[in-house]
Design a protein around this motif. Structure first.
Motif, short mmCIF file in Angstrom:
data_model
loop_
_atom_site.label_atom_id
_atom_site.label_comp_id
_atom_site.label_asym_id
_atom_site.label_seq_id
_atom_site.Cartn_x
_atom_site.Cartn_y
_atom_site.Cartn_z
N ILE A 60 -10.22 -27.18 -14.19
CA ILE A 60 -9.55 -27.64 -15.42
C ILE A 60 -8.13 -28.08 -15.09
O ILE A 60 -7.67 -29.14 -15.55
N ARG A 61 -7.43 -27.29 -14.28
CA ARG A 61 -6.07 -27.66 -13.87
C ARG A 61 -6.06 -29.03 -13.21
O ARG A 61 -5.23 -29.89 -13.54
N GLU A 62 -6.99 -29.25 -12.29
CA GLU A 62 -7.04 -30.54 -11.58
C GLU A 62 -7.38 -31.69 -12.52
O GLU A 62 -6.79 -32.76 -12.44
N LEU A 63 -8.33 -31.46 -13.42
CA LEU A 63 -8.71 -32.48 -14.40
C LEU A 63 -7.50 -32.86 -15.25
O LEU A 63 -7.20 -34.05 -15.44
N LEU A 64 -6.78 -31.86 -15.75
CA LEU A 64 -5.61 -32.12 -16.59
C LEU A 64 -4.50 -32.80 -15.81
O LEU A 64 -3.84 -33.71 -16.33
N GLU A 65 -4.30 -32.38 -14.56
CA GLU A 65 -3.28 -33.01 -13.72
C GLU A 65 -3.56 -34.50 -13.54
O GLU A 65 -2.67 -35.34 -13.74
N ILE A 66 -4.78 -34.83 -13.16
CA ILE A 66 -5.16 -36.23 -12.95
C ILE A 66 -4.98 -37.03 -14.24
O ILE A 66 -4.36 -38.09 -14.25
N PHE A 67 -5.49 -36.48 -15.33
CA PHE A 67 -5.41 -37.15 -16.63
C PHE A 67 -3.95 -37.39 -17.04
O PHE A 67 -3.57 -38.51 -17.40
N LEU A 68 -3.12 -36.36 -16.99
CA LEU A 68 -1.74 -36.48 -17.47
C LEU A 68 -0.90 -37.36 -16.55
O LEU A 68 -0.02 -38.09 -17.02
N LYS A 69 -1.16 -37.34 -15.25
CA LYS A 69 -0.44 -38.24 -14.33
C LYS A 69 -0.80 -39.70 -14.64
O LYS A 69 0.06 -40.57 -14.63
N LYS A 70 -2.09 -39.95 -14.92
CA LYS A 70 -2.52 -41.31 -15.29
C LYS A 70 -1.84 -41.77 -16.57
O LYS A 70 -1.60 -42.96 -16.77
N GLU A 71 -1.56 -40.81 -17.46
CA GLU A 71 -0.89 -41.13 -18.73
C GLU A 71 0.61 -41.37 -18.52
O GLU A 71 1.32 -41.70 -19.46
#
Length: 129
Positions: free
Chosen positions: A16-27
């Motif tokens: 979940i941490r990795e998913l959120l990191e990738i998503f928020l960095k893309k944002e």
């Protein structure tokens, strides 16, 4: 150029941490992540975050406890709680303590998170003006 918002992710589940990191960095956000609330408290002592996105159920302390500690320490950022186990009681408690929102980890919670993160940061920006 406006400064990128800094987001801290707090979740004991690595995927979940990795998913959120990738998503928020893309944002377009500057993102840091930790695996527990104790680590989050330490990070918030040395770095200022515009937003904390935290799981509720974690081994060392709950996301609600983390929120309580941060508010006591005059944390001025927004706070969003994530959970796979919803209860109206927990949601009400979180919102009363100043959480911006409370999101269920459903199959497609990322889309909801995108909207809530934007709203939370906009709310913070308006409050600071």
């Amino acid at each position: 150029m406006p400064q990128r918002a800094k987001v801290l992710i707090v979740d004991d589940e690595r995927s979940i941490r990795e998913l959120l990191e990738i998503f928020l960095k893309k944002e377009g956000f500057e993102v840091a992540s930790v695996s527990g609330a104790s680590d989050a408290l330490e990070r918030c002592k040395v770095s200022e975050f515009d937003l904390v996105v935290s799981d509720i159920k974690m081994p060392d302390m709950t996301g609600i406890d983390l929120l309580r500690h941060l508010r006591t320490a005059n944390f001025a950022g927004q706070f969003i709680l994530l959970t796979a186990f919803a209860s109206a009681e927990t949601a009400i408690q979180a919102l009363k303590m100043g959480a911006f929102d409370y999101i269920l980890k459903t199959e497609n919670f990322i889309e909801e998170l995108r909207i809530v993160v934007q709203a939370a940061l906009e709310s913070r920006r308006l409050r600071e003006e």
